[in-house]
Enzyme design. Structure first.
Site, PDB file in Angstrom:
ATOM      1  N   SER A   1       8.643 -31.711  12.974  1.00 54.34           N
ATOM      2  CA  SER A   1       8.946 -32.953  13.691  1.00 54.34           C
ATOM      3  C   SER A   1       7.754 -33.903  13.707  1.00 54.34           C
ATOM      4  O   SER A   1       7.904 -35.056  14.095  1.00 54.34           O
ATOM      5  CB  SER A   1       9.354 -32.644  15.134  1.00 54.34           C
ATOM      6  OG  SER A   1       8.300 -31.991  15.812  1.00 54.34           O
TER       7      SER A   1
ATOM      8  N   HIS B   1      14.182 -33.273   8.714  1.00 49.24           N
ATOM      9  CA  HIS B   1      14.027 -33.025  10.147  1.00 49.24           C
ATOM     10  C   HIS B   1      15.366 -33.150  10.862  1.00 49.24           C
ATOM     11  O   HIS B   1      15.890 -34.257  11.046  1.00 49.24           O
ATOM     12  CB  HIS B   1      13.007 -34.017  10.728  1.00 49.24           C
ATOM     13  CG  HIS B   1      12.819 -33.872  12.203  1.00 49.24           C
ATOM     14  ND1 HIS B   1      12.628 -34.952  13.043  1.00 49.24           N
ATOM     15  CD2 HIS B   1      12.813 -32.768  13.012  1.00 49.24           C
ATOM     16  CE1 HIS B   1      12.507 -34.519  14.284  1.00 49.24           C
ATOM     17  NE2 HIS B   1      12.617 -33.207  14.289  1.00 49.24           N
TER      18      HIS B   1
ATOM     19  N   GLU C   1      16.214 -36.829   9.608  1.00 51.61           N
ATOM     20  CA  GLU C   1      15.189 -37.691   9.022  1.00 51.61           C
ATOM     21  C   GLU C   1      14.747 -37.076   7.691  1.00 51.61           C
ATOM     22  O   GLU C   1      14.304 -35.924   7.652  1.00 51.61           O
ATOM     23  CB  GLU C   1      13.995 -37.829   9.967  1.00 51.61           C
ATOM     24  CG  GLU C   1      14.335 -38.607  11.238  1.00 51.61           C
ATOM     25  CD  GLU C   1      13.168 -38.717  12.198  1.00 51.61           C
ATOM     26  OE1 GLU C   1      12.977 -39.798  12.783  1.00 51.61           O
ATOM     27  OE2 GLU C   1      12.445 -37.714  12.381  1.00 51.61           O
TER      28      GLU C   1
ATOM     29  N   ASN D   1      10.439 -39.762  16.717  1.00 50.73           N
ATOM     30  CA  ASN D   1       9.350 -39.305  17.581  1.00 50.73           C
ATOM     31  C   ASN D   1       8.214 -40.315  17.660  1.00 50.73           C
ATOM     32  O   ASN D   1       7.583 -40.477  18.711  1.00 50.73           O
ATOM     33  CB  ASN D   1       8.814 -37.952  17.105  1.00 50.73           C
ATOM     34  CG  ASN D   1       9.728 -36.808  17.492  1.00 50.73           C
ATOM     35  OD1 ASN D   1      10.676 -36.998  18.254  1.00 50.73           O
ATOM     36  ND2 ASN D   1       9.471 -35.623  16.974  1.00 50.73           N
TER      37      ASN D   1
END
Length: 592
Positions: free
Chosen positions: A121, A142, A154, A192
């Site tokens: 991540s 991800h 992702e 993130n």
């Protein structure tokens, strides 16, 4: 034509790895799942069996489909069993050293065309890929937790990842029923990178005692429509996980806004990791429980005992815009007599007409009777002279967002409004104390920041200056509750809570686009699908207006002098070019 992946390996069967294996097997893929020991295999098998049993109970899978799904997963303790895999997805703990070792071993086992993907991540895909002899065939893939439920994936390309590899992985993710977004290799990727800067800022606000945890969370839920407040979300994610992600982001970006707030390290050291330990920013009724229980930091019911509440029956509103007429409607609906002041009789009558039009829509929808509409309108009196506000118990200023104009209004109100009346401003970013300083009664001045449209939006930010009296704050809180709003309290700093958290996040998204790291559509999808936000950042910017957004960002930068808050040059250029968003038909996107 996209490549077929008939056999896929999954390395690591924790919550994420088990979820990924389930997603793969659901779509007919043969899965070879590898763990380090028997206990790991049994734990992973248990995750998948429990998850698929729940799916059967909810009629999302039949018993036969579940049996077929489970039959497609082979468990192993040896990476050598991945030799025939077309794609291998690594989902082990977030350690670069561990991941590098696994990728190096896999490189010597799988065929030369096999693609190696990491579910990391936040770690660098480039740094993982250099430990293989095939960095062009290494990619980030991800998934979001829980993988069987959340749609976003992702797909992270490095500077050497082969274009065909990215295209094949994107097509495969779509075949799995996911919504893939593609981006470059930067700490935090899209979701993130944008999410954790915002979360870290919220922690810093809490740490400085600028606002309570309850008010910070309520502000973002009711002001922005977020599914969870930032501190509750951190408790769900785990404070240790959040700290690691922020540390990784800071190591790459050297952006001070990514440096973990010091209180995070203190809480981790004390074992307060969030829901998984039963305590984080909030206290829960047990480890892994979502149920919050009262603790020493929980606000007392009824607010400050012993602080008197001023009587408010008659409310004045200064202004004729959408916010002014919306606030007038809010108070008149709840039985208050309202004086709506404009600069001319025509404008005052037109403002009351706006309220009537709003109420007429409610009548047409069957949400309001004609009798109630007429009673509400009957409680609103148009006015032109400031003297007509003299006997109001509360006067709310809702004029243009220019300090000189607001100060002139407050100076005029100070001369005519009776002693003991509360004077409030609806400013969204200007200093409330500057309005208070234009009066001889700064202790009676408070910020009441309603959100647009005022009759619908629940949140009101109550902004206290260093001079605001305690009974004024208590009265404002009680009034907000009486008219059906959710009041949150904060100090008199630029942006208050919502804008101070929201606009740096929006600015980060613009910088991400500006750097060609990811496209606007992918960034919007990542935040809506991956984080459950009601709108992506570019959708929201175009709705708010790029000129309005730029003004707020400049205000925040001028107050905090934080380099990371400096408005992105791309935003400045779009505003200069007249691309202001939906209101001009062109912003980050073109509108018909």
């Amino acid at each position: 034509m996209a490549r077929e992946f008939s056999t896929v390996g999954v390395v690591g069967l924790g919550t994420m790895g088990a979820g990924i294996a389930e997603v793969l097997a659901r779509t007919g893929v043969q899965v070879v799942a590898v763990e380090v020991d028997d206990a790991g295999v049994e734990r992973g098998r248990g995750h998948i069996e429990h998850s698929t049993s729940r799916a059967v109970a909810k009629d999302k899978l039949t018993d036969a489909e579940r049996d077929a799904l489970l039959g497609r997963i082979t468990y192993s303790l040896s990476l050598a069993d991945l030799a025939a895999a077309d794609l291998v997805i690594e989902a082990i703990p977030e350690s670069l050293e561990l991941k590098a070792r696994i990728f190096s071993e896999l490189d010597g086992i799988v065929g030369p065309e096999t693609i190696l993907a990491s579910n990391t991540s936040s770690l660098s895909i480039t740094e993982i890929g250099v430990h293989t002899g095939r960095p062009g065939k290494v990619v980030g893939l991800h998934f979001f937790n829980p993988a069987p439920v959340l749609k976003l994936t992702e797909v992270v390309r490095t500077v050497v990842t082969e274009p065909d590899v990215v295209a094949d992985v994107v097509a495969f993710a779509e075949k799995l029923g996911k919504e893939p977004v593609v981006m470059g290799d930067r700490a935090g990727f899209i979701a993130n990178a944008l999410l954790f800067g915002y979360l870290n800022h919220a922690v810093a606000m809490y740490e400085s005692k600028y606002a309570t945890r309850e008010d910070l969370d309520a502000a973002m839920r009711f002001g922005c429509g977020y599914p969870m407040g930032p501190l509750a979300l951190l408790d769900l994610i785990g404070l240790d996980t959040a700290y690691e992600i922020l540390e990784t982001m800071y190591a790459q970006s050297r952006n001070r806004l990514h440096a973990p707030a010091p209180i995070l390290k203190q809480m981790i050291t004390a074992g307060l990791l969030g829901r998984k330990t039963g305590r984080g920013f909030y206290t829960y009724d047990g480890p892994d429980s979502p149920n919050v229980v009262a603790d020493a930091h929980t606000p007392a019911a009824g607010g400050d005992a012993g602080v008197s509440i001023r009587e408010v029956q008659r409310v004045g509103v200064v202004g004729t815009g959408t916010m002014a007429t919306g606030i007038a409607e809010v108070f008149a609906r709840k039985g208050f007599d309202v004086v709506l002041r404009a600069r001319s009789t025509d404008k005052a009558e037109a403002a009351v007409g706006k309220v009537r039009k709003s109420l007429d829509r409610q009548v047409a929808k069957g949400k309001l009777s004609e009798e109630d509409r007429d009673a509400i309108i009957g409680r609103i009196s148009p006015a032109v002279e400031f003297e007509e506000l003299a006997d109001c118990d509360l006067v709310i200023e809702a004029v243009a967002e220019e300090l000189a104009i607001k100060q002139a209004v407050f100076g005029a109100l100070d001369e005519v409004v009776k002693p003991g009346a509360i004077l409030a401003t609806t400013t969204s970013s200007l200093p409330v104390i500057e309005c208070a300083a234009a009066t001889s009664r700064p202790s009676d001045v408070v910020g009441l920041h309603f959100f647009n449209p005022a009759p619908i939006m629940k949140l009101v930010e109550i902004v206290e200056t260093i001079s605001t009296a305690a009974d004024v704050i208590a009265t404002a809180h009680a009034l907000c509750e009486k008219v059906g709003k959710v009041p949150v309290h904060c100090g008199d700093r630029a942006g208050f809570i919502v804008n101070a958290l929201l606009f740096p996040y929006l600015n980060d998204a613009i910088k991400m686009l500006e750097a060609h790291y990811a496209g606007a559509d992918d960034i919007d999808s990542a935040m809506k699908v991956g984080c459950g936000l009601p709108m992506g950042p570019f959708e929201l910017l175009d709705v708010v207006g790029l000129d309005v957004s730029l003004a707020i960002e400049r205000t925040l930068y001028n107050e905090y002098r934080e380099a990371g808050y400096a408005p992105a040059p791309l935003l400045e250029h779009l505003v200069t070019a007249g691309r202001l968003g939906r209101k001009t038909g062109k912003g980050f996107r073109d509108y018909s």
